[in-house]
Design a protein around this motif. Sequence first.
Motif, mmCIF file in Angstrom:
data_model
loop_
_atom_site.group_PDB
_atom_site.id
_atom_site.type_symbol
_atom_site.label_atom_id
_atom_site.label_comp_id
_atom_site.label_asym_id
_atom_site.label_seq_id
_atom_site.Cartn_x
_atom_site.Cartn_y
_atom_site.Cartn_z
ATOM 1 N N GLN A 156 9.893 -4.441 -4.189
ATOM 2 C CA GLN A 156 10.257 -5.857 -4.306
ATOM 3 C C GLN A 156 9.008 -6.687 -4.589
ATOM 4 O O GLN A 156 7.945 -6.457 -4.018
ATOM 5 C CB GLN A 156 10.917 -6.359 -3.013
ATOM 6 N N LEU A 157 9.139 -7.648 -5.487
ATOM 7 C CA LEU A 157 8.080 -8.623 -5.744
ATOM 8 C C LEU A 157 8.718 -9.892 -6.283
ATOM 9 O O LEU A 157 9.263 -9.911 -7.387
ATOM 10 C CB LEU A 157 7.045 -8.084 -6.738
ATOM 11 N N ASN A 158 8.659 -10.946 -5.498
ATOM 12 C CA ASN A 158 9.150 -12.255 -5.912
ATOM 13 C C ASN A 158 8.048 -13.272 -5.659
ATOM 14 O O ASN A 158 7.453 -13.300 -4.572
ATOM 15 C CB ASN A 158 10.407 -12.651 -5.133
ATOM 16 N N VAL A 159 7.763 -14.088 -6.665
ATOM 17 C CA VAL A 159 6.709 -15.097 -6.539
ATOM 18 C C VAL A 159 7.238 -16.427 -7.044
ATOM 19 O O VAL A 159 8.231 -16.494 -7.778
ATOM 20 C CB VAL A 159 5.442 -14.693 -7.329
ATOM 21 N N SER A 160 6.550 -17.474 -6.666
ATOM 22 C CA SER A 160 6.905 -18.801 -7.157
ATOM 23 C C SER A 160 6.464 -18.946 -8.609
ATOM 24 O O SER A 160 5.729 -18.117 -9.152
ATOM 25 C CB SER A 160 6.254 -19.876 -6.286
ATOM 26 N N GLN A 161 6.904 -20.038 -9.237
ATOM 27 C CA GLN A 161 6.662 -20.245 -10.659
ATOM 28 C C GLN A 161 5.181 -20.215 -11.007
ATOM 29 O O GLN A 161 4.783 -19.671 -12.037
ATOM 30 C CB GLN A 161 7.272 -21.598 -11.087
ATOM 31 N N ALA A 162 4.349 -20.765 -10.165
ATOM 32 C CA ALA A 162 2.910 -20.849 -10.466
ATOM 33 C C ALA A 162 2.234 -19.486 -10.482
ATOM 34 O O ALA A 162 1.194 -19.312 -11.115
ATOM 35 C CB ALA A 162 2.213 -21.757 -9.449
#
Length: 743
Positions: A156-162
């Motif tokens: 799993q890898l989820n990041v914010s837009q920046a």
Amino acid sequence: MNTDSNNLSKSTTEKSSNDVDLLALVFVLLRGWKIVLFFALLGLIIGVLYSRYENPTYKSDALIQIDTTSQGVSALGSNISDLVSTDVSPAQTEALLIKSRMILKPVVDLLHLDIRLNDPSINALDKINSDRTHTQINTPEGVALKTADGQVQISQLNVSQAYLDQPFTLVKSGTDNNFTLSNGFDDFKGQLNKANYFRGTDGIIQITVNDLPDNDHPITIAKQSLQNTTDAINGALTVTELNDKTGIIQLSLIGSNQQQITLILKQIVESYIDKNKSRGSEETTKTLSFMETQIPLLKQKLEASEATFNDFRERSGSIDISQESGLLVAENSQIDAQINELKLKKADLTTYYTEEHPLVLQINDQLKVLNNRKQSIKSDIAKLPGTQREFLKLSADTTINREIYLTMLKNYEQLKIVKAGQIGFARIIDMPISTYRTIAPKKQLIVMLSILSGILFGILLVFLKSMLKNTVKDPDRLESKTGVPVIATIPRSSSLTRLGKNKKTPNRLLAYIDHNSLSYEAIKSLRTHLIFGMPEHGKSGQRAKVILISGESPGIGKTFIAANLSEVFAQLDHKILIIDADMRMGELHKMFNIEQNVGLADYLSQEDNESTTSQSITEYVHATGMDNIDFMPRGQHPKQPTTLLASKKFNDLMSQLSAHYDYIVVDSPPILAASDAIILSQYADKLLMVTRYNSSIERQLVYAINQLTKDHVRVDGIVMNDVQRGVMDKYSYHYSYAYGNNK
């Protein structure tokens, strides 16, 4: 002379000139074979290294058929087919649709294709040595990559837009289950096999790391944006229709891992089929939803009209109506049925289009015509007696409502059957399979193209070098450029060349090393030319005839010509003196194994009060050990050589020496290096310019001769030295008259 003969002669001359020019280009290329071979080998090396550097590329294919006819609906009858559109998107439109984000996004989410892993420890040398490197594997469970110190696995890898498209570095902390995630600004500590939540300066990061390599092996990880991910997939994905209007679409995906691209392409095909199926049933679903809302209303309306009609009949009893009235009622019933059907079609169309769509406008026009006719019938019925009018009205309402209700109920049941068997207009012909056949790099083709490119580059460099350098090669060209005849071409002596590699060789005269060679015969031919072209008496009016030998630059072999020319003159029982007038860098003494310490420079540097008698001159002239040849070396290096040569003492020296010798051969410095040759030329009966074949620069030789001409010094001939004879040497015929036992 005959005109035809003139034209023939001119044509033959031009053809010969063209052949010579083409042949000259061939010989230039052959002379530069080493350069061509070098770049061919360089191209071979680059091609081999590149073919090993690039990972093998594989390909996976799939086939999908786009059916142009509606499936299932038409089989149930024309009435229901009219309710559902049968238009199908063409294959080219579907090919573009397959590459859209609507189809690719579910695949990206399922296989985590937006997570990119990279091993920064792999460099170019590693890729060349291993022939292929590991690539990441994307599965529904996560992303994995093998390294030299173990495997990395991310689920799993989820990041914010920046943080999108920004690389992070993952490193396992020691032997425990901790890891460090950093991007150069923030450092986060996390645990393996746990969902980690970090808050950084630019947003949040959610990551689950299942495994990491040992030994502090770094791994680069990044979360790509959806646009970049789909662009990368589309860069490797090709979707085309086979032939023309076949309705069969071929999907091809390339990549460095056969199993990976097969899995990705399979998911793309399934995603498209799912979307296609949902699109095919969407129309039927909306129509059923509309019918489900209308059937209860129609049923209530039918029940109300029947109740009203029954009440009227109980109150009025039996009523007989005319045939004309019956026709009006029947026509009115048909019009109501048509109006109801058109309303159903309009309701279906308005779920996709606006009121301004041409199909909707066409239905509105039809409804308007039917409503006008219905009003006309209503007017005709109004002229009937009141009881009959009421009977007809109630009877017609009941009949129409019953027909509308029954038709709606029938169509509803039919559409339910259609929906159950509806499969869309696209079907899979071939699912992707793993062939494990590499399509790139084509190693043999790459190596061949690399060698060919190297050869072409080498040829270009040889021609460019030849154009820029323009060395001395063609005697005819030299004569036309300088106006001075080439009186001798001296071939290269193979024996002398071999001995020249040994710096300790004591004697390098051809008479002792290669007396049966073409080179030695060419020197004798030069002697013959000079004997017959020499005046009876020297310039000084004395006995000796002076031959001045010079050249345009150092290293052309003027010392070799001077020494060997003196030796062949001595064979004719002429008394010869050879003077090394190059008081700067003269090396003529090495030819005769004599020290240069006492020579010309020492004599000219004497004080004026010292003796200058013949007895003192003999101290500076040395015997060579060969019959009839004396030698005056250059002496110690003076401060002003040119001034010494221009002095009266040198003039007196030449006068005294001329009385004792038949020939004096003077070896002077190069023209472009010093002006000594111009001073020495006033004593010379013959001035020879030595140039080196395929080494001397043609324009330098021309410039040197022009400089002498400006100073009113005449050059009597050019001697082309070190001419190499062979298949590649077009001008070898210039010394073919010299013959010998060239063993």
